[in-house]
Write a protein that holds these residues in place. Structure first.
Motif, PDB file in Angstrom:
ATOM      1  N   ALA A  98       0.833  -1.197   0.000  1.00 13.99           N
ATOM      2  CA  ALA A  98       0.000   0.000   0.000  1.00 13.99           C
ATOM      3  C   ALA A  98       0.868   1.247   0.000  1.00 13.99           C
ATOM      4  CB  ALA A  98      -0.932   0.011   1.208  1.00 13.99           C
ATOM      5  N   CYS A  99       0.412   2.265  -0.725  1.00 15.07           N
ATOM      6  CA  CYS A  99       1.125   3.540  -0.775  1.00 15.07           C
ATOM      7  C   CYS A  99       0.137   4.643  -1.123  1.00 15.07           C
ATOM      8  CB  CYS A  99       2.269   3.498  -1.787  1.00 15.07           C
ATOM      9  SG  CYS A  99       1.766   3.091  -3.467  1.00 15.07           S
ATOM     10  N   ALA A 100       0.571   5.864  -1.002  1.00 17.51           N
ATOM     11  CA  ALA A 100      -0.276   7.022  -1.292  1.00 17.51           C
ATOM     12  C   ALA A 100       0.451   7.970  -2.226  1.00 17.51           C
ATOM     13  CB  ALA A 100      -0.661   7.745  -0.001  1.00 17.51           C
ATOM     14  N   ALA A 101      -0.328   8.681  -3.023  1.00 18.50           N
ATOM     15  CA  ALA A 101       0.212   9.707  -3.921  1.00 18.50           C
ATOM     16  C   ALA A 101      -0.121  11.084  -3.356  1.00 18.50           C
ATOM     17  CB  ALA A 101      -0.381   9.550  -5.317  1.00 18.50           C
ATOM     18  N   PRO A 102       0.746  12.067  -3.581  1.00 18.00           N
ATOM     19  CA  PRO A 102       0.462  13.420  -3.080  1.00 18.00           C
ATOM     20  C   PRO A 102      -0.849  13.992  -3.631  1.00 18.00           C
ATOM     21  CG  PRO A 102       2.767  13.229  -3.733  1.00 18.00           C
ATOM     22  CD  PRO A 102       2.081  11.976  -4.191  1.00 18.00           C
ATOM     23  N   THR A 103      -1.311  13.480  -4.782  1.00 22.55           N
ATOM     24  CA  THR A 103      -2.556  13.988  -5.372  1.00 22.55           C
ATOM     25  C   THR A 103      -3.776  13.730  -4.499  1.00 22.55           C
ATOM     26  OG1 THR A 103      -2.767  11.906  -6.607  1.00 22.55           O
ATOM     27  CG2 THR A 103      -1.733  13.770  -7.739  1.00 22.55           C
ATOM     28  N   SER A 104      -3.665  12.838  -3.519  1.00 21.18           N
ATOM     29  CA  SER A 104      -4.797  12.542  -2.634  1.00 21.18           C
ATOM     30  C   SER A 104      -4.825  13.457  -1.415  1.00 21.18           C
ATOM     31  CB  SER A 104      -4.737  11.078  -2.177  1.00 21.18           C
ATOM     32  OG  SER A 104      -3.589  10.845  -1.368  1.00 21.18           O
ATOM     33  N   GLY A 105      -3.896  14.385  -1.340  1.00 18.94           N
ATOM     34  CA  GLY A 105      -3.902  15.342  -0.240  1.00 18.94           C
ATOM     35  C   GLY A 105      -3.068  14.950   0.955  1.00 18.94           C
ATOM     36  N   VAL A 106      -2.184  13.966   0.800  1.00 23.61           N
ATOM     37  CA  VAL A 106      -1.298  13.586   1.906  1.00 23.61           C
ATOM     38  C   VAL A 106      -0.208  14.651   2.046  1.00 23.61           C
ATOM     39  CG1 VAL A 106       0.276  11.860   2.825  1.00 23.61           C
ATOM     40  CG2 VAL A 106      -1.728  11.144   1.498  1.00 23.61           C
ATOM     41  N   PRO A 147       7.440 -17.121  -6.233  1.00 17.03           N
ATOM     42  CA  PRO A 147       6.723 -17.659  -7.391  1.00 17.03           C
ATOM     43  C   PRO A 147       5.307 -18.083  -7.009  1.00 17.03           C
ATOM     44  CG  PRO A 147       8.944 -18.544  -7.309  1.00 17.03           C
ATOM     45  CD  PRO A 147       8.747 -17.786  -6.032  1.00 17.03           C
ATOM     46  N   GLY A 148       4.336 -17.679  -7.826  1.00 18.74           N
ATOM     47  CA  GLY A 148       2.945 -18.028  -7.564  1.00 18.74           C
ATOM     48  C   GLY A 148       2.176 -17.025  -6.732  1.00 18.74           C
ATOM     49  N   ASP A 149       2.846 -15.986  -6.210  1.00 13.34           N
ATOM     50  CA  ASP A 149       2.140 -14.961  -5.438  1.00 13.34           C
ATOM     51  C   ASP A 149       1.216 -14.148  -6.344  1.00 13.34           C
ATOM     52  OD1 ASP A 149       3.354 -15.663  -3.104  1.00 13.34           O
ATOM     53  OD2 ASP A 149       4.712 -13.935  -3.003  1.00 13.34           O
ATOM     54  N   VAL A 150       0.046 -13.820  -5.825  1.00 21.44           N
ATOM     55  CA  VAL A 150      -0.838 -12.828  -6.454  1.00 21.44           C
ATOM     56  C   VAL A 150      -0.537 -11.489  -5.798  1.00 21.44           C
ATOM     57  CG1 VAL A 150      -3.227 -12.080  -6.761  1.00 21.44           C
ATOM     58  CG2 VAL A 150      -2.637 -14.499  -7.005  1.00 21.44           C
ATOM     59  N   VAL A 151      -0.299 -10.447  -6.600  1.00 23.68           N
ATOM     60  CA  VAL A 151       0.154  -9.162  -6.066  1.00 23.68           C
ATOM     61  C   VAL A 151      -0.938  -8.105  -6.221  1.00 23.68           C
ATOM     62  CG1 VAL A 151       1.861  -7.315  -6.238  1.00 23.68           C
ATOM     63  CG2 VAL A 151       2.555  -9.706  -6.558  1.00 23.68           C
ATOM     64  N   VAL A 152      -1.256  -7.450  -5.111  1.00 29.15           N
ATOM     65  CA  VAL A 152      -2.197  -6.332  -5.086  1.00 29.15           C
ATOM     66  C   VAL A 152      -1.441  -5.089  -4.628  1.00 29.15           C
ATOM     67  CG1 VAL A 152      -4.310  -5.390  -4.066  1.00 29.15           C
ATOM     68  CG2 VAL A 152      -4.134  -7.854  -4.547  1.00 29.15           C
ATOM     69  N   VAL A 153      -1.555  -4.005  -5.397  1.00 29.80           N
ATOM     70  CA  VAL A 153      -1.010  -2.718  -4.968  1.00 29.80           C
ATOM     71  C   VAL A 153      -2.191  -1.802  -4.696  1.00 29.80           C
ATOM     72  CG1 VAL A 153       0.320  -0.683  -5.612  1.00 29.80           C
ATOM     73  CG2 VAL A 153       1.187  -2.965  -6.157  1.00 29.80           C
ATOM     74  N   SER A 154      -2.284  -1.325  -3.459  1.00 26.06           N
ATOM     75  CA  SER A 154      -3.384  -0.468  -3.015  1.00 26.06           C
ATOM     76  C   SER A 154      -2.874   0.966  -2.955  1.00 26.06           C
ATOM     77  CB  SER A 154      -3.866  -0.941  -1.640  1.00 26.06           C
ATOM     78  OG  SER A 154      -4.984  -0.230  -1.206  1.00 26.06           O
ATOM     79  N   ILE A 155      -3.488   1.858  -3.748  1.00 28.52           N
ATOM     80  CA  ILE A 155      -2.979   3.226  -3.878  1.00 28.52           C
ATOM     81  C   ILE A 155      -4.074   4.242  -3.554  1.00 28.52           C
ATOM     82  CG2 ILE A 155      -1.758   4.860  -5.338  1.00 28.52           C
ATOM     83  CD1 ILE A 155      -0.998   2.671  -7.194  1.00 28.52           C
ATOM     84  N   HIS A 156      -3.740   5.166  -2.665  1.00 25.98           N
ATOM     85  CA  HIS A 156      -4.615   6.311  -2.381  1.00 25.98           C
ATOM     86  C   HIS A 156      -4.164   7.437  -3.298  1.00 25.98           C
ATOM     87  CE1 HIS A 156      -7.746   7.704   0.298  1.00 25.98           C
ATOM     88  NE2 HIS A 156      -7.095   8.837   0.521  1.00 25.98           N
ATOM     89  N   TRP A 157      -5.010   7.808  -4.260  1.00 31.97           N
ATOM     90  CA  TRP A 157      -4.572   8.783  -5.269  1.00 31.97           C
ATOM     91  C   TRP A 157      -5.765   9.570  -5.805  1.00 31.97           C
ATOM     92  CZ3 TRP A 157      -2.768   5.041  -9.803  1.00 31.97           C
ATOM     93  CH2 TRP A 157      -3.838   4.216 -10.166  1.00 31.97           C
ATOM     94  N   GLY A 158      -5.486  10.693  -6.403  1.00 35.43           N
ATOM     95  CA  GLY A 158      -6.508  11.473  -7.082  1.00 35.43           C
ATOM     96  C   GLY A 158      -7.384  12.293  -6.147  1.00 35.43           C
ATOM     97  N   ASP A 166      -6.247  11.043 -14.292  1.00 33.58           N
ATOM     98  CA  ASP A 166      -5.030  11.698 -14.771  1.00 33.58           C
ATOM     99  C   ASP A 166      -4.180  10.730 -15.591  1.00 33.58           C
ATOM    100  OD1 ASP A 166      -5.774  13.974 -13.437  1.00 33.58           O
ATOM    101  OD2 ASP A 166      -4.458  13.638 -11.715  1.00 33.58           O
ATOM    102  N   ASP A 167      -3.507  11.275 -16.592  1.00 37.45           N
ATOM    103  CA  ASP A 167      -2.613  10.455 -17.406  1.00 37.45           C
ATOM    104  C   ASP A 167      -1.535   9.789 -16.547  1.00 37.45           C
ATOM    105  OD1 ASP A 167      -4.027  11.114 -19.677  1.00 37.45           O
ATOM    106  OD2 ASP A 167      -2.637  12.689 -20.306  1.00 37.45           O
ATOM    107  N   ASP A 168      -1.064  10.501 -15.508  1.00 36.14           N
ATOM    108  CA  ASP A 168      -0.040   9.932 -14.639  1.00 36.14           C
ATOM    109  C   ASP A 168      -0.563   8.698 -13.903  1.00 36.14           C
ATOM    110  OD1 ASP A 168       1.910  11.718 -15.340  1.00 36.14           O
ATOM    111  OD2 ASP A 168       1.601  13.043 -13.619  1.00 36.14           O
ATOM    112  N   GLN A 169      -1.836   8.724 -13.500  1.00 34.95           N
ATOM    113  CA  GLN A 169      -2.415   7.565 -12.835  1.00 34.95           C
ATOM    114  C   GLN A 169      -2.490   6.378 -13.794  1.00 34.95           C
ATOM    115  OE1 GLN A 169      -5.700  10.288 -10.917  1.00 34.95           O
ATOM    116  NE2 GLN A 169      -5.919   8.234 -10.082  1.00 34.95           N
TER     117      GLN A 169
END
Length: 296
Positions: A98-106, A147-158, A166-169
């Motif tokens: 999990a991570c956050a982008a500055p666009t979400s107001g962090v 090997p075999g892991d399912v990967v989820v990336v959770s992003i707070h953005w926009g 946004d094109d960047d997203q």
């Protein structure tokens, strides 16, 4: 889920913020009842009551047996992916970062460092482009992935409102999928935003709110923020390929969730279908009443 609040009793209100969210650790049973596997803490409210409040949050979740990602006592903990057993006989794993982008107001000073608690905060666009940000996330995934892991990336953005992405997203999401991420779980907006099936992987640009203790935000009624989708995503445990994705639509009324009416489901299906078509994805209302996602 994205847990967008502090879990603390301290009164260290973060300065220069109009809204502060806090819940008592005594009420964590309400969260634990939902049996969440992982809570993302990388958002713009988890430090509403300062770093003391954040550490209280981490300790309260740990005591309740709830895993978290996206915030920590230092950068190493904040950026560390969490693993969840999955697949037949528990042999597989889901890896969640999990991570956050500055666009979400962090605020920039909420970023975790080697010596300071905080959130896993991406560099602002003027310091790092989407490709660089994707590479930084993928390097952390690679360090923990098996090997075999399912990967989820959770992003707070926009931003909170609107259907534009946004094109960047888009570049960041595509870069993550190109690098092996299976699901991009995007959030921040108060209502559902476009969805995309990209290279057999699901990208949610904004899930919308689900459970909260406020209703009736004025000035944005056209977005129907009272409609609250519950997302069910099925992927192949061995390849991460998307097999099924659907939304079960609920509605908040008098601080409770209830099944949405047929007309509400039709409206949201038509709206999400329209805004998702530019991303080569369709949203169709199934006979069951759920909204199903499929390539255009």
């Amino acid at each position: 889920m994205n847990l967008e609040t502090s879990v603390t009793r301290v009164d260290d209100f973060a300065p220069d913020k109009a809204v502060h969210y806090r819940m008592s650790p005594d009420n964590l049973g309400c969260l634990a009842a939902g049996r969440p596997d992982v809570c993302s803490l990388a958002n713009n409210h988890v430090l509403d009551f300062g770093r003391r409040g954040l550490v209280d949050t981490l300790e309260a979740l740990s005591a309740a047996g709830i895993a978290f990602a996206g915030a920590g006592r230092d950068a190493e903990e904040a950026w560390r992916p969490v693993t969840v057993p999955a697949g037949s006989r528990g042999r597989g794993r889901v890896l969640v970062l999990a991570c956050a982008a500055p666009t979400s107001g962090v605020p920039p000073d909420w970023a975790a460092t080697a010596t300071r608690p905080g959130v896993a905060l991406l560099a602002p666009p003027w310091q790092a482009d989407a490709d660089t940000q994707a590479d930084a996330i993928l390097s952390r995934v690679a360090a923990a992935r098996r090997p075999g892991d399912v990967v989820v990336v959770s992003i707070h953005w926009g931003s909170n409102w609107g259907y534009d992405v946004d094109d960047d997203q888009i570049r960041l999401a595509h870069g993550l999928v190109d690098g092996g991420v299976d699901v991009v779980h995007g959030h921040s907006s108060h209502h559902p935003r476009p969805v995309e099936i990209y290279r057999d992987s699901l990208v949610l640009y904004g899930c919308g709110d689900f459970i909260d203790d406020y209703e009736g935000i004025t000035g944005h009624e056209s977005y129907r923020d009272d409609l609250r989708p519950l997302y069910t995503v099925v992927v192949d445990a061995s390849t991460g390929t998307l097999l099924d994705a659907r939304l079960t639509l609920l509605r908040t009324r008098r601080l409770r969730l209830e099944r949405a009416a047929t007309g509400d489901a039709i409206w949201l299906a038509e709206t999400l279908d329209r805004v998702s078509r530019p991303h080569a994805t369709r949203v169709i209302r199934a006979p069951s009443g759920d909204l199903t996602l499929c390539p255009a």
